[in-house]
Scaffold this motif. Structure first.
Motif, PDB file in Angstrom:
ATOM      1  N   TRP A 152       3.269  -7.571   9.340  1.00 41.41           N
ATOM      2  CA  TRP A 152       1.934  -7.317  10.105  1.00 41.41           C
ATOM      3  C   TRP A 152       1.373  -7.881   8.032  1.00 41.41           C
ATOM      4  O   TRP A 152       0.374  -8.309   8.795  1.00 41.41           O
ATOM      5  N   ALA A 153       1.000  -6.971   7.169  1.00 38.59           N
ATOM      6  CA  ALA A 153       0.180  -7.060   6.913  1.00 38.59           C
ATOM      7  C   ALA A 153       0.625  -8.658   5.899  1.00 38.59           C
ATOM      8  O   ALA A 153      -0.651  -9.495   6.035  1.00 38.59           O
ATOM      9  N   TYR A 175      -2.784  -0.976   4.893  1.00 33.24           N
ATOM     10  CA  TYR A 175      -2.076  -1.261   6.208  1.00 33.24           C
ATOM     11  C   TYR A 175      -1.640   0.321   5.963  1.00 33.24           C
ATOM     12  O   TYR A 175      -1.563   1.206   5.522  1.00 33.24           O
ATOM     13  N   ARG A 176      -1.825   1.235   7.698  1.00 36.44           N
ATOM     14  CA  ARG A 176      -1.678   2.520   8.063  1.00 36.44           C
ATOM     15  C   ARG A 176      -0.744   2.535   9.281  1.00 36.44           C
ATOM     16  O   ARG A 176      -1.298   2.170  10.008  1.00 36.44           O
ATOM     17  N   SER A 177       0.255   3.719   9.600  1.00 31.54           N
ATOM     18  CA  SER A 177       0.651   3.765  11.040  1.00 31.54           C
ATOM     19  C   SER A 177       1.122   4.534  11.537  1.00 31.54           C
ATOM     20  O   SER A 177       1.062   5.441  10.717  1.00 31.54           O
ATOM     21  N   VAL A 178       0.550   4.557  12.787  1.00 27.54           N
ATOM     22  CA  VAL A 178       0.557   6.273  13.359  1.00 27.54           C
ATOM     23  C   VAL A 178       1.962   6.608  13.843  1.00 27.54           C
ATOM     24  O   VAL A 178       2.575   6.191  14.917  1.00 27.54           O
ATOM     25  N   SER A 179       2.759   7.300  12.854  1.00 29.42           N
ATOM     26  CA  SER A 179       3.803   7.637  13.209  1.00 29.42           C
ATOM     27  C   SER A 179       4.815   8.712  12.806  1.00 29.42           C
ATOM     28  O   SER A 179       4.099   8.853  11.858  1.00 29.42           O
ATOM     29  N   ALA A 180       5.314   9.188  13.078  1.00 28.09           N
ATOM     30  CA  ALA A 180       6.990  10.237  12.224  1.00 28.09           C
ATOM     31  C   ALA A 180       6.635   9.469  10.621  1.00 28.09           C
ATOM     32  O   ALA A 180       6.234  10.464   9.975  1.00 28.09           O
ATOM     33  N   PHE A 231      -0.579   2.226   2.681  1.00 29.91           N
ATOM     34  CA  PHE A 231      -0.393   0.934   1.570  1.00 29.91           C
ATOM     35  C   PHE A 231      -1.223  -0.073   1.334  1.00 29.91           C
ATOM     36  O   PHE A 231      -1.569   0.153   2.864  1.00 29.91           O
ATOM     37  N   VAL A 232      -1.238  -0.722   0.389  1.00 35.53           N
ATOM     38  CA  VAL A 232      -2.204  -1.190  -0.101  1.00 35.53           C
ATOM     39  C   VAL A 232      -1.301  -2.904  -0.399  1.00 35.53           C
ATOM     40  O   VAL A 232      -0.823  -2.552  -1.307  1.00 35.53           O
ATOM     41  N   CYS A 233      -1.693  -3.432   0.302  1.00 34.53           N
ATOM     42  CA  CYS A 233      -0.819  -5.266  -0.244  1.00 34.53           C
ATOM     43  C   CYS A 233      -1.682  -6.503  -0.544  1.00 34.53           C
ATOM     44  O   CYS A 233      -2.528  -6.630   0.482  1.00 34.53           O
ATOM     45  N   PRO A 245       4.934  -2.816  -1.343  1.00 35.39           N
ATOM     46  CA  PRO A 245       3.147  -2.522  -1.179  1.00 35.39           C
ATOM     47  C   PRO A 245       2.933  -2.061  -2.226  1.00 35.39           C
ATOM     48  O   PRO A 245       3.945  -1.681  -3.524  1.00 35.39           O
ATOM     49  N   GLU A 246       1.517  -2.743  -2.845  1.00 35.07           N
ATOM     50  CA  GLU A 246       1.529  -2.379  -4.377  1.00 35.07           C
ATOM     51  C   GLU A 246      -0.118  -2.461  -3.739  1.00 35.07           C
ATOM     52  O   GLU A 246      -0.695  -2.601  -3.308  1.00 35.07           O
TER      53      GLU A 246
END
Length: 341
Positions: free
Chosen positions: A218-219, A240-245, A250-252, A265-266
């Motif tokens: 996605w990023a 980026y962030r996800s609503v998951s377990a 992160f930032v890419c 990610p970085e």
């Protein structure tokens, strides 16, 4: 003869200046064109010439002190002590010595950039691309020291002011106006895209042992859509962030310029666009009440489809630009080969 050096007026609305550093010490010989000191105003930090040849006889303002325009700050004489009536510096306020770190910085600024071994021209790391009106490019923002300080204290991204059409260099007044401006509700634009091709791509990459997750894909797709539509140039940072377990966050940077299988990610915020992924949850929508804009929300309320919603400020991103970005992103999601070519 005695020549009095006063705090110069470097701007029309300036009423004082801050002595950043003295380039000469008491007893040093100076030429009229020699840089005597650095002065910081509301607009910029500038080098101030001596204006007179002679010997620096007295320094009456310490580095770091704020001095009204027109006040006496130094004396240049033909000879030290020639002017018996001249005021003497207070014994507890000696001229600040030149430190090794300061002298090293001065030498470094005068040294030419080393030529690359392969003979190709390389952009100097000190010359970063600048954001122009409309946010067409990324990099260093031209702003006064006071404007940068106020922006940091208020948590204001200076790049957002440029995207609103504020001209460089940014001044303290620009930041103060942004800080008191009433916050407007963001606009939102939504669309639906088929998810089968994207799912097949990420499944193939996972099975190949590359370790690539859908999060990084996605990023990469979002970064590529921004670049393809010309909304961002130079380095592009995606948060980026996800609503998951797992709760990935992160930032890419420049994810679209690397091979998908090698992404990682970085970096840290600030970012140029923010993504919240709801596809691994039962949630179907999310409205960001604060934080950076533009903001892309990805959900999957129906099997085989993605729901894409971009939230944006029309001051920073016109509706036509937001729709062009979303169209480009949908093409890449539904036909990943567009992204890979």
């Amino acid at each position: 003869m005695r020549h009095e050096v006063t705090m110069p007026q470097l701007g029309m609305a300036q009423d004082s200046g801050k002595v950043v550093a003295w380039m000469k010490s008491i007893g040093d010989s100076v030429d009229a064109d020699d840089t005597l000191m650095e002065v910081e105003t509301d607009k910029a930090t500038m080098e101030v010439p001596a204006g007179r040849s002679g010997v620096l006889a007295e320094i009456l303002a310490d580095a770091g002190s704020e001095v009204p325009v027109g006040d006496l700050i130094a004396v240049i004489s033909d000879e030290i002590g020639a002017e018996s009536g001249a005021p003497k510096p207070a014994p507890d306020k000696p001229a600040p010595p030149k430190t090794a770190k300061f002298e090293e910085a001065i030498r470094a600024s005068k040294e030419p950039e080393p030529a690359p071994e392969n003979g190709l021209a390389v952009e100097s790391p000190r010359v970063a691309p600048i954001i122009r009106k409309g946010g067409a490019a990324l990099g260093r923002v031209l702003a006064s020291p006071k404007a940068k300080r106020l922006a940091a204290e208020a948590g204001i991204d200076l790049r957002s002011l440029l995207r609103r059409g504020v001209s460089e260099p940014l001044l303290a007044a620009d930041v103060e106006s942004a800080a008191v401006a009433p916050a407007s509700a963001p606009s939102a634009l939504g669309a639906v895209a088929a998810s089968d091709a994207f799912d097949e791509l990420t499944e193939f990459l996972r099975d190949s042992g590359s370790g690539l997750s859908a999060d990084l894909a996605w990023a990469s797709f979002v970064s590529g859509a921004l670049r393809a539509t010309g909304l961002r140039k130079g380095e592009i940072a995606v948060s980026y962030r996800s609503v998951s377990a797992a709760g990935e966050e992160f930032v890419c940077r420049d994810a679209d310029l690397a091979k998908l299988a090698t992404l990682s990610p970085e970096g840290d915020e600030p970012a140029d666009i923010y993504i919240t992924n709801l596809t691994e949850s039962r949630f179907s929508s999310f409205l960001s009440g604060q934080g950076g804009l533009p903001h892309l929300v990805v959900a999957s309320p129906n099997q085989g489809f993605f729901s894409l919603s971009v939230q944006f400020s029309e001051q920073d991103l016109p509706l036509s630009s937001a729709s062009a970005f979303l169209e480009e992103l949908m093409k890449r999601v539904e036909h990943p080969v567009r992204h890979l070519l």
